[in-house]
Design a protein around this motif. Structure first.
Motif, PDB file in Angstrom:
ATOM      1  N   GLY A 275     -17.653   8.024   4.653  1.00 52.22           N
ATOM      2  CA  GLY A 275     -17.916   7.542   3.477  1.00 52.22           C
ATOM      3  C   GLY A 275     -18.082   8.713   2.249  1.00 52.22           C
ATOM      4  O   GLY A 275     -18.840   8.173   1.230  1.00 52.22           O
ATOM      5  N   PHE A 276     -17.320   9.764   2.408  1.00 53.56           N
ATOM      6  CA  PHE A 276     -17.588  10.705   1.557  1.00 53.56           C
ATOM      7  C   PHE A 276     -16.798  10.222   0.043  1.00 53.56           C
ATOM      8  O   PHE A 276     -17.482  10.324  -0.855  1.00 53.56           O
ATOM      9  N   LEU A 277     -15.731   9.601   0.220  1.00 57.43           N
ATOM     10  CA  LEU A 277     -14.840   8.988  -0.917  1.00 57.43           C
ATOM     11  C   LEU A 277     -15.233   7.506  -0.803  1.00 57.43           C
ATOM     12  O   LEU A 277     -15.486   6.924   0.192  1.00 57.43           O
ATOM     13  N   GLU A 278     -15.244   7.024  -2.185  1.00 51.67           N
ATOM     14  CA  GLU A 278     -15.404   5.663  -2.137  1.00 51.67           C
ATOM     15  C   GLU A 278     -13.965   4.826  -2.304  1.00 51.67           C
ATOM     16  O   GLU A 278     -13.117   5.504  -2.268  1.00 51.67           O
ATOM     17  N   ASP A 279     -14.175   3.586  -1.503  1.00 52.17           N
ATOM     18  CA  ASP A 279     -12.867   2.798  -1.372  1.00 52.17           C
ATOM     19  C   ASP A 279     -13.295   1.391  -1.014  1.00 52.17           C
ATOM     20  O   ASP A 279     -14.261   1.325  -0.217  1.00 52.17           O
ATOM     21  N   ASP A 280     -12.688   0.632  -1.416  1.00 56.16           N
ATOM     22  CA  ASP A 280     -13.013  -0.844  -1.184  1.00 56.16           C
ATOM     23  C   ASP A 280     -12.191  -1.323  -0.091  1.00 56.16           C
ATOM     24  O   ASP A 280     -12.114  -2.567   0.281  1.00 56.16           O
ATOM     25  N   GLY A 281     -11.547  -0.568   0.495  1.00 53.31           N
ATOM     26  CA  GLY A 281     -10.561  -0.899   1.693  1.00 53.31           C
ATOM     27  C   GLY A 281      -9.262  -1.491   1.464  1.00 53.31           C
ATOM     28  O   GLY A 281      -8.535  -1.917   2.371  1.00 53.31           O
ATOM     29  N   TYR A 282      -8.761  -1.533   0.346  1.00 48.79           N
ATOM     30  CA  TYR A 282      -7.453  -2.517   0.022  1.00 48.79           C
ATOM     31  C   TYR A 282      -6.402  -1.442  -0.129  1.00 48.79           C
ATOM     32  O   TYR A 282      -6.560  -0.355  -0.326  1.00 48.79           O
ATOM     33  N   THR A 283      -5.410  -1.955   0.444  1.00 51.67           N
ATOM     34  CA  THR A 283      -4.078  -1.203   0.571  1.00 51.67           C
ATOM     35  C   THR A 283      -3.053  -2.071  -0.067  1.00 51.67           C
ATOM     36  O   THR A 283      -3.394  -3.320  -0.135  1.00 51.67           O
ATOM     37  N   LYS A 284      -1.817  -1.564  -0.474  1.00 53.32           N
ATOM     38  CA  LYS A 284      -0.896  -2.239  -1.166  1.00 53.32           C
ATOM     39  C   LYS A 284       0.051  -2.886  -0.408  1.00 53.32           C
ATOM     40  O   LYS A 284       0.586  -2.545   0.624  1.00 53.32           O
ATOM     41  N   SER A 285       0.382  -4.133  -0.566  1.00 49.07           N
ATOM     42  CA  SER A 285       1.197  -5.161   0.402  1.00 49.07           C
ATOM     43  C   SER A 285       2.738  -4.170   0.127  1.00 49.07           C
ATOM     44  O   SER A 285       3.162  -4.176  -0.951  1.00 49.07           O
ATOM     45  N   PRO A 286       3.285  -4.561   1.146  1.00 49.74           N
ATOM     46  CA  PRO A 286       2.964  -5.450   2.528  1.00 49.74           C
ATOM     47  C   PRO A 286       2.265  -4.924   3.397  1.00 49.74           C
ATOM     48  O   PRO A 286       2.080  -5.323   4.480  1.00 49.74           O
ATOM     49  N   TYR A 287       1.828  -3.519   3.346  1.00 50.13           N
ATOM     50  CA  TYR A 287       1.127  -2.765   4.193  1.00 50.13           C
ATOM     51  C   TYR A 287      -0.379  -3.073   4.050  1.00 50.13           C
ATOM     52  O   TYR A 287      -0.974  -2.933   3.021  1.00 50.13           O
ATOM     53  N   GLN A 288      -0.711  -3.401   5.308  1.00 53.26           N
ATOM     54  CA  GLN A 288      -2.217  -4.175   5.389  1.00 53.26           C
ATOM     55  C   GLN A 288      -3.273  -3.032   5.837  1.00 53.26           C
ATOM     56  O   GLN A 288      -2.768  -1.991   6.858  1.00 53.26           O
ATOM     57  N   PRO A 289      -4.407  -2.998   5.603  1.00 52.08           N
ATOM     58  CA  PRO A 289      -5.298  -1.963   6.014  1.00 52.08           C
ATOM     59  C   PRO A 289      -5.503  -2.184   7.447  1.00 52.08           C
ATOM     60  O   PRO A 289      -5.236  -3.196   8.219  1.00 52.08           O
ATOM     61  N   VAL A 290      -6.151  -1.178   8.206  1.00 52.56           N
ATOM     62  CA  VAL A 290      -6.554  -1.254   9.577  1.00 52.56           C
ATOM     63  C   VAL A 290      -7.631  -2.289   9.773  1.00 52.56           C
ATOM     64  O   VAL A 290      -8.606  -2.330   8.940  1.00 52.56           O
TER      65      VAL A 290
END
Length: 328
Positions: A275-290
């Motif tokens: 959690g050091f960096l902020e992130d909303d968990g989104y990735t760019k399609s077609p590649y999906q997040p873990v």
């Protein structure tokens, strides 16, 4: 933002800032700015993006332009150097991206060969000549990875440096083979050779000048300490840290990689574990997040492996618990 004029300007700890997406798959610019400020404050010597951890492979040129405009503007007040990846599937796409970077004050770019079809031997040298003619002000860091199909060795770099002494300033070496690293670094010691997180200590023993790091996004002060130990040649402590990191990657991250969560996707999962960096968990399609279930397991494993190191990070207790949470 400090400019780069020569290989000696490229050294130490370089952070690969992830691409923060909003739910509509547009850049989350305020989040990017906060993350850049955090990485600079944590002691990064430089920051870059739009290589693998920056999801370059999913960025159209207009998206690339928007990102560079925001990145360069946010980096301007920071006491930190900047670079940018410009890899694409064809020469013109790379040239277009180089010119965008130059227009925004970023002269040093990471170049991997177009990655769909291997270049012939003659194509390799024609490629570099085309870049030099189209954008002579650019400085090149060659991203030497098997994903570019043509893997350069020491003699290749001697030739490239001799033919383009005003452009080639360094390499980003993806190899984890110390024989290959020794060949490249030993053949062209005047270039700035930086390596990945897996071989920081052994490669810096061989003369590498630092690392292009994704791990700084997870444990920034720990990674800063590792690079500092290497620069001071305190090899026993540095190798102990390196060994722990590599065991963590083998036991906890490699299973995700084996299931196809690569590059910027697994990089975001690593970063979210602390959690050091902020992130909303989104990735760019077609590649999906873990998947969330796997992300939860990785976060639990992270605390098991790195609890003591995490609590030693000065930023950790200053971050609100809600900032460490990510949407399901």
């Amino acid at each position: 933002m400090k400019d780069i004029h020569q290989p000696d300007d490229i050294h130490g700890l370089w952070a690969a800032v992830p691409m923060p997406w909003a739910s509509d798959q547009r850049l989350n610019a305020p989040m990017l700015q906060r993350n850049l400020e955090r990485l600079a404050a944590a002691g990064s010597d430089g920051i870059y993006s739009t290589d693998s951890d920056g999801e370059f492979y999913a960025l159209e040129l207009d998206e690339f332009k928007s990102f560079i405009e925001a990145f360069s503007r946010f980096m301007e007040p920071l006491d930190c150097r900047a670079q940018m990846g410009v890899t694409w599937t064809n020469t013109q796409g790379i040239i277009d991206r180089i010119k965008v970077c130059l227009d925004h004050g970023i002269s040093t770019v990471h170049v991997c060969y177009p990655y769909w079809m291997p270049l012939s031997a003659d194509d390799v040298w024609r490629f570099w000549n085309d870049l030099a003619e189209a954008a002579p002000a650019a400085k090149w860091v060659h991203y030497n990875t098997p994903r570019g199909h043509v893997v350069m060795n020491g003699s290749d770099y001697k030739r490239l440096a001799a033919e383009f002494p005003d452009q080639l300033v360094g390499t980003k070496l993806a190899s984890q083979n110390v024989v290959e690293l020794c060949d490249v670094i030993g053949s062209t010691p005047h270039l700035a050779h930086l390596v990945t997180d897996f071989v920081v200590a052994p490669a810096m023993m061989l003369g590498a000048r630092g690392t292009y790091s994704f791990w700084v996004n997870t444990l920034p002060e720990w990674q800063r300490r590792l690079v500092d130990l290497c620069q001071k040649r305190t090899w026993d402590k540095a190798m102990a840290m390196q060994a722990k990191f590599n065991r963590w990657e083998h036991d906890c991250v490699d299973p995700l990689v084996g299931r196809g969560y690569l590059h910027g996707i697994v990089g975001k999962a690593r970063a979210a574990a602390s959690g050091f960096l902020e992130d909303d968990g989104y990735t760019k399609s077609p590649y999906q997040p873990v998947p969330n279930s796997d992300q939860k397991v990785l976060a639990e494993q992270f605390l098991e492996w790195w609890r003591n190191e995490l609590t030693e990070e000065s930023w950790y207790n200053q971050v609100e618990v809600t900032e460490r949470c990510h949407p399901t």
